[in-house]
Design a protein around this motif. Sequence first.
Motif: not given
Lengths: 188, 188
Positions: A99-102, A161, A163-164, A166-170, A173, A176-177, B110, B113-114, B116, B127, B152, B156
């Motif tokens: 979620a930080l770097y994909g 998921i 990639l997504t 990582a974009v939000f940093g969550e 996600m 969930k997926e 991506f 965002a990566r 940071r 997104f 999501l 994704s």
Amino acid sequence: MGHAETIPKKRQLVEAAAGLFHEQGVATTTLADIAAAAKVALGSVYYYFKSKDDLVCSVIDQRKDTIARLIARQETISDPRDRLGALVQVWVEDNDIDALYGCPVGSICFELARTRGPLSEQATRPFRLLLDWCEKQFRLLGAGDKSDRYALHIISALQGISLTAAVFGEAEMITKEAEHLQEWLQTI
Amino acid sequence: MGHAETIPKKRQLVEAAAGLFHEQGVATTTLADIAAAAKVALGSVYYYFKSKDDLVCSVIDQRKDTIARLIARQETISDPRDRLGALVQVWVEDNDIDALYGCPVGSICFELARTRGPLSEQATRPFRLLLDWCEKQFRLLGAGDKSDRYALHIISALQGISLTAAVFGEAEMITKEAEHLQEWLQTI
DNA sequence: GTCTATACAGTGATAGAC
DNA sequence: GTCTATCACTGTATAGAC
């Protein structure tokens, strides 16, 4: 004598590079960064690798080996459905870093494949390995003709998921997926 | 007098940059590349943008506007299910270009965002727009609590298939996964 | 093998003529 | 506004001492 426990510098460089490529991307990571992370002098990099591309190539190879080991580990599970489920869980386990770097595989393979350069063919290999293995599992599940579609679906869902998220940093996600994918696997 | 048909140079630069960022990535694209593609001198770039980051920011904004227009176009469709289906078809229409360089929105968002860095928040906006719109459609379909999960999933899936198809350079992968998504949409 | 020093090619950014 | 010229810096890669 005793050289079994010394990590060879070449491997040390590949691992440092792999980590930095994941965090920052290949293009923005300098050889100076890598040398510093691996605690070797900049000039020494060229004793082990003839160019940056050569080092990048070794990193892709290391990623491919990681995938191969990951796959081999799943083979101890008897049911192919559970094997695929276990694969999805790997993403859940690494959800914080992804979620930080994909995805560490997807991000580098995409970055290199997009260039359409000499490394792009090499960059398909870790992906091909994973895709073919998934297809085999679906075939064992009796999915027949649909096996390649299903394999493509599960891999691209995991990549998307990552990639997504990582974009939000969550990281949530990803979990969930993953739940969604696990439910879907039960319907096959 | 006649200034309606002259494309302002600022826009010209943003469009050239957007194209090159898609094909090569932000990091590997130089201002000289962009200036050449937009047919302006290198120095002139700094008349319109105070830095490369400033130009990148404008490109993200342009991508966001593209998404906004894309969404607005779907609003003419009466059934929310058909609206989501039409969204998937957008990826099918662009499958040739996406299979070379990935999704033009996903790849840049991506990459930025990566890092940071200061642009990462900006990079979430296209997104977010897309994700929120999808969630609204699923809610209209009566998906209730599951609407965010479904949103999501569809986003994704589209991002993941763009990435995977780009790695292999195979446009048919996108159409294949799109069919899968269309079938799934019917089950909601 | 490992290091320091450095050559060489860009790259972002600025200055200033027109 | 648009251009050319150039600065300051960074990055890959090489040379050569130890």
